[in-house]
Scaffold this active site. Structure first.
Site, PDB file in Angstrom:
ATOM      1  CG  HIS A 149       4.398  -1.953 -23.020  1.00 32.05           C
ATOM      2  ND1 HIS A 149       4.499  -2.545 -24.239  1.00 32.05           N
ATOM      3  CD2 HIS A 149       5.527  -2.274 -22.352  1.00 32.05           C
ATOM      4  CE1 HIS A 149       5.650  -3.209 -24.317  1.00 32.05           C
ATOM      5  NE2 HIS A 149       6.300  -3.059 -23.187  1.00 32.05           N
TER       6      HIS A 149
HETATM    7  C1  UD1 Z   1       6.990  -4.979 -18.070  1.00 25.03           C
HETATM    8  C2  UD1 Z   1       8.481  -4.925 -18.332  1.00 25.03           C
HETATM    9  C3  UD1 Z   1       8.748  -4.460 -19.743  1.00 25.03           C
HETATM   10  C4  UD1 Z   1       8.009  -5.317 -20.739  1.00 25.03           C
HETATM   11  C5  UD1 Z   1       6.525  -5.376 -20.373  1.00 25.03           C
HETATM   12  C6  UD1 Z   1       5.857  -6.373 -21.263  1.00 25.03           C
HETATM   13  C7  UD1 Z   1       9.951  -4.389 -16.446  1.00 25.03           C
HETATM   14  C8  UD1 Z   1      10.789  -3.332 -15.841  1.00 25.03           C
HETATM   15  N1  UD1 Z   1       9.130  -3.965 -17.426  1.00 25.03           N
HETATM   16  O1  UD1 Z   1       6.472  -3.660 -18.183  1.00 25.03           O
HETATM   17  O2  UD1 Z   1      10.142  -4.569 -20.016  1.00 25.03           O
HETATM   18  O3  UD1 Z   1       8.170  -4.777 -22.015  1.00 25.03           O
HETATM   19  O4  UD1 Z   1       6.378  -5.823 -19.023  1.00 25.03           O
HETATM   20  O5  UD1 Z   1       4.483  -6.277 -21.237  1.00 25.03           O
HETATM   21  O6  UD1 Z   1      10.005  -5.514 -16.040  1.00 25.03           O
HETATM   22  N2  UD1 Z   1      -0.591  -4.576 -14.669  1.00 25.03           N
HETATM   23  C9  UD1 Z   1      -1.865  -5.079 -14.595  1.00 25.03           C
HETATM   24  N3  UD1 Z   1      -2.047  -6.403 -14.892  1.00 25.03           N
HETATM   25  C10 UD1 Z   1      -1.041  -7.230 -15.240  1.00 25.03           C
HETATM   26  C11 UD1 Z   1       0.260  -6.697 -15.315  1.00 25.03           C
HETATM   27  C12 UD1 Z   1       0.478  -5.367 -15.018  1.00 25.03           C
HETATM   28  O7  UD1 Z   1      -2.821  -4.370 -14.303  1.00 25.03           O
HETATM   29  O8  UD1 Z   1      -1.273  -8.427 -15.481  1.00 25.03           O
HETATM   30  C13 UD1 Z   1      -0.373  -3.146 -14.353  1.00 25.03           C
HETATM   31  C14 UD1 Z   1       0.033  -2.942 -12.905  1.00 25.03           C
HETATM   32  O9  UD1 Z   1      -0.630  -1.821 -12.412  1.00 25.03           O
HETATM   33  C15 UD1 Z   1       1.503  -2.620 -12.964  1.00 25.03           C
HETATM   34  C16 UD1 Z   1       1.629  -1.967 -14.348  1.00 25.03           C
HETATM   35  O10 UD1 Z   1       0.647  -2.620 -15.170  1.00 25.03           O
HETATM   36  O11 UD1 Z   1       1.912  -1.769 -11.940  1.00 25.03           O
HETATM   37  C17 UD1 Z   1       2.977  -2.183 -14.955  1.00 25.03           C
HETATM   38  O12 UD1 Z   1       3.362  -3.546 -14.866  1.00 25.03           O
HETATM   39  P1  UD1 Z   1       4.920  -3.937 -14.730  1.00 25.03           P
HETATM   40  O13 UD1 Z   1       5.113  -5.399 -14.841  1.00 25.03           O
HETATM   41  O14 UD1 Z   1       5.536  -3.250 -13.550  1.00 25.03           O
HETATM   42  O15 UD1 Z   1       5.563  -3.218 -15.990  1.00 25.03           O
HETATM   43  P2  UD1 Z   1       5.105  -3.265 -17.492  1.00 25.03           P
HETATM   44  O16 UD1 Z   1       4.805  -1.883 -17.922  1.00 25.03           O
HETATM   45  O17 UD1 Z   1       4.080  -4.327 -17.690  1.00 25.03           O
HETATM   46  N1  UDP Z   2       1.247  -9.890 -27.489  1.00 20.94           N
HETATM   47  C1  UDP Z   2       0.052 -10.577 -27.385  1.00 20.94           C
HETATM   48  N2  UDP Z   2      -1.103  -9.864 -27.235  1.00 20.94           N
HETATM   49  C2  UDP Z   2      -1.132  -8.504 -27.203  1.00 20.94           C
HETATM   50  C3  UDP Z   2       0.097  -7.802 -27.325  1.00 20.94           C
HETATM   51  C4  UDP Z   2       1.259  -8.520 -27.451  1.00 20.94           C
HETATM   52  O1  UDP Z   2       0.034 -11.810 -27.430  1.00 20.94           O
HETATM   53  O2  UDP Z   2      -2.224  -7.927 -27.063  1.00 20.94           O
HETATM   54  C5  UDP Z   2       2.499 -10.654 -27.627  1.00 20.94           C
HETATM   55  C6  UDP Z   2       3.270 -10.339 -28.884  1.00 20.94           C
HETATM   56  O3  UDP Z   2       2.841 -11.158 -29.959  1.00 20.94           O
HETATM   57  C7  UDP Z   2       4.707 -10.630 -28.465  1.00 20.94           C
HETATM   58  C8  UDP Z   2       4.720 -10.279 -26.990  1.00 20.94           C
HETATM   59  O4  UDP Z   2       3.363 -10.253 -26.569  1.00 20.94           O
HETATM   60  O5  UDP Z   2       4.983 -12.013 -28.622  1.00 20.94           O
HETATM   61  C9  UDP Z   2       5.366  -8.946 -26.771  1.00 20.94           C
HETATM   62  O6  UDP Z   2       5.210  -8.571 -25.452  1.00 20.94           O
HETATM   63  P1  UDP Z   2       5.203  -7.058 -24.945  1.00 20.94           P
HETATM   64  O7  UDP Z   2       4.963  -6.132 -26.066  1.00 20.94           O
HETATM   65  O8  UDP Z   2       4.287  -6.991 -23.781  1.00 20.94           O
HETATM   66  O9  UDP Z   2       6.675  -6.898 -24.350  1.00 20.94           O
HETATM   67  P2  UDP Z   2       8.100  -6.509 -24.950  1.00 20.94           P
HETATM   68  O10 UDP Z   2       8.382  -7.409 -26.102  1.00 20.94           O
HETATM   69  O11 UDP Z   2       8.072  -5.060 -25.293  1.00 20.94           O
HETATM   70  O12 UDP Z   2       9.031  -6.730 -23.806  1.00 20.94           O
END
Ligand code: UD1
Ligand code: UDP
Length: 365
Positions: A207
Site C-alpha cells: 500500500h
Molecule cells: C494510511 C497511512 C499509512 C498507513 C496506512 C495503513 C497516512 C499518511 N498514511 O495510508 O501510513 O500505513 O494508512 O493502512 O496517514 N481508502 C478507501 N477506504 C478506506 C480507506 C482508504 O477506499 O477505508 C482509499 C481512499 O481512496 C484514500 C486512499 O485509500 O484516498 C488512501 O487512504 P489514506 O488513509 O489517505 O492513506 P493510506 O494509503 O491508507
Molecule cells: N491487517 C489486517 N488485514 C489485512 C492487512 C493487514 O488485519 O488485510 C493488519 C495487520 O495484521 C497489522 C495491521 O493491519 O496489524 C497493519 O496495518 P497496515 O499494513 O495497513 O499499516 P502499517 O502498519 O503499514 O502502517
C-alpha cells in the site's frame, strides 16, 4: 463529561490494532477515557471489523473527516477535533503511530495546551520522502509524553534531545499478537475457506504510495509475485485495488486477490505462510512475532531489529528479479531475541497515563 477523561485519537487500520491492548488495560484500571475516530479509514474491512473482533469500545466521537490530499485530510481532522476539544475539557490526548490522524491529533492538543502522549514514538526511517516520517518527527517534538516500543526508538529520541519526555514501553502490537493468535486459533477458519495448507502459500500486502501509485513500479512488483512457484494471497488495501484497476495490471494466475481481511484471519495467515512479502510497517513486525520470514519491499525500515535477526530482508530496488531472489533466499532467522518488550506495553502505557494525568480521578473514596 468527567473532567479527567483522556481522549484517544485513532483513524487508520494500524491504529485500531494498536489501541486494542491499551483498551484492555484501561478497562482494568477503571480510568475514564473516550475514543475519537477521525474517519481516515472508513470501509468496514478497514475499520469496524477491528472494533468488533478486538472488542474495542465504540468511539464516543466520530469526526467523519474527508480529504484526498495530505493537507486536506490533516486539516479536516484538525478542524473537527479542535471543535470537539473546545467543547470538552479532556485531561490529555493520546495519539498512536504515524498516520495523518496522529499528527492532526498532536497538533490540535499542542495548540490548545492539552497534554499529548504519543504511543509508538521514536521510530525513524531516516527517509523524509515518507509522509509517515514527517508525521513521526513532528508528533514526537510537540508531544509531552513519549512511549518508545524499542530501545532503538528510545535512542532516537535521546539523540533528538527528547529523553526527558520519553520512556520505554514495549510494543503494543506484540501485546496484541500474543492474545490475538490464541483468539485466531479458536475462531478463524480462513485456511479452510481459502483451501490453503500450512506453509503452502505466500502472503502479500502492498500500500505504500511509492510502490502502488506508480504504474511501472507496481507492474514490476506484481510481475515478481507472479513468478513465484506457490500461490500468493494478496490482501488488497483499497489504494492497491484502485491502482491495479487504474493501470490495467492483470496479476498472474498464482495470485489470489482478496479484500482486506479481518485481523484474526490475517494473523493466522501470517503464521502459516511460507513467507510474507509486504511494504507494511506493522506486518514486518508481526512476521517476526509469529516466526514467518519476511521480505519487505522498501529501501529502509524503522524495525531494524527484525533485519538484524535475519528475519526480514529489505528489497531496495523493487524489480521483479530482485523480489524473486529475495523470496528464494534461505536464511536461519534468530527469533529468540525479544526487542519489543514483554507483552505488557498496554499496561505500562496506561499506568504512566494514570500517574501523569488522572491520579485523582481513579482514587476510590
Ligand atoms: C494510511 C497511512 C499509512 C498507513 C496506512 C495503513 C497516512 C499518511 N498514511 O495510508 O501510513 O500505513 O494508512 O493502512 O496517514 N481508502 C478507501 N477506504 C478506506 C480507506 C482508504 O477506499 O477505508 C482509499 C481512499 O481512496 C484514500 C486512499 O485509500 O484516498 C488512501 O487512504 P489514506 O488513509 O489517505 O492513506 P493510506 O494509503 O491508507
Ligand atoms: N491487517 C489486517 N488485514 C489485512 C492487512 C493487514 O488485519 O488485510 C493488519 C495487520 O495484521 C497489522 C495491521 O493491519 O496489524 C497493519 O496495518 P497496515 O499494513 O495497513 O499499516 P502499517 O502498519 O503499514 O502502517
Amino acid at each position: 463529561m468527567d473532567k479527567k477523561c483522556i481522549l484517544f485519537v485513532v483513524g487508520a487500520r494500524p491504529n485500531f490494532v494498536k489501541i486494542a491492548p491499551i483498551c484492555r488495560a484501561l478497562q482494568e484500571s477503571g480510568m475514564p477515557y473516550k475514543i475519537a475516530h477521525t474517519g481516515q479509514h472508513y470501509d468496514r474491512m478497514m475499520s469496524d471489523i477491528f472494533f468488533e473482533e478486538l472488542a474495542i469500545p465504540a468511539p464516543g466521537f466520530h469526526l467523519r473527516a474527508e480529504g484526498n490530499t495530505h493537507a486536506r485530510q490533516t486539516g479536516e481532522i484538525m478542524k473537527k477535533l479542535e471543535a470537539l476539544c473546545l467543547a470538552h475539557p479532556f485531561a490529555a490526548l493520546v495519539v498512536i503511530g504515524d498516520v495523518n490522524s496522529t499528527l492532526a491529533g498532536a497538533l490540535v492538543g499542542a495548540k490548545l495546551h492539552i497534554p499529548v502522549a504519543h504511543v509508538e514514538s521514536g521510530l525513524r526511517s531516516f527517509n523524509r520522502c515518507m509522509p509517515e516520517e514527517i508525521n513521526r518527527i513532528a508528533t514526537d517534538h510537540i508531544s509531552d509524553l513519549l512511549f518508545a516500543p524499542s530501545r532503538t526508538a528510545l535512542a532516537n529520541l535521546q539523540r533528538e534531545g527528547l529523553e526527558s519526555k520519553a520512556c520505554f514501553s514495549g510494543d503494543v502490537m506484540y501485546d496484541m499478537i500474543l492474545k490475538g493468535l490464541k483468539m485466531a486459533e479458536r475462531r478463524s477458519s480462513i485456511l479452510a475457506e481459502l483451501r490453503l495448507q500450512p506453509r503452502g502459500y505466500y502472503l502479500a500486502t502492498l500500500h505504500r504510495p511509492y510502490n502502488v501509485d506508480d504504474g511501472r513500479q507496481l507492474s514490476e512488483i506484481i510481475e515478481g509475485l507472479s513468478r513465484l512457484k506457490e500461490k500468493v494471497i494478496l490482501a488488497a488495501h483499497p489504494r492497491l485495488r484502485k491502482n491495479l484497476k487504474r493501470f490495467g495490471i492483470v496479476p498472474g494466475s498464482n495470485i489470489q486477490i482478496s479484500e482486506p481481511l479481518g485481523y484474526l484471519d490475517f494473523i493466522l495467515l501470517e503464521k502459516n505462510a511460507i513467507k510474507i512479502v509486504t511494504d507494511s510497517g506493522g506486518i514486518q513486525k508481526e512476521a517476526f512475532f509469529v516466526g514467518t520470514p519476511c521480505v519487505t519491499l522498501r529501501p529502509e525500515t524503522e524495525w531494524m531489529e527484525t533485519v538484524a535477526a535475519g528475519a526480514n530482508i529489505l528489497v531496495k530496488c523493487r524489480a521483479a528479479d530482485a523480489i524473486v531472489r529475495a523470496v528464494s533466499c534461505e536464511r536461519v532467522p534468530l527469533y529468540s531475541h525479544r526487542p519489543y518488550g514483554d507483552g505488557r506495553a498496554g499496561e505500562i502505557i496506561v499506568g504512566a497515563l494514570q500517574a501523569r494525568f488522572c491520579c485523582r480521578a481513579i482514587q476510590t473514596p
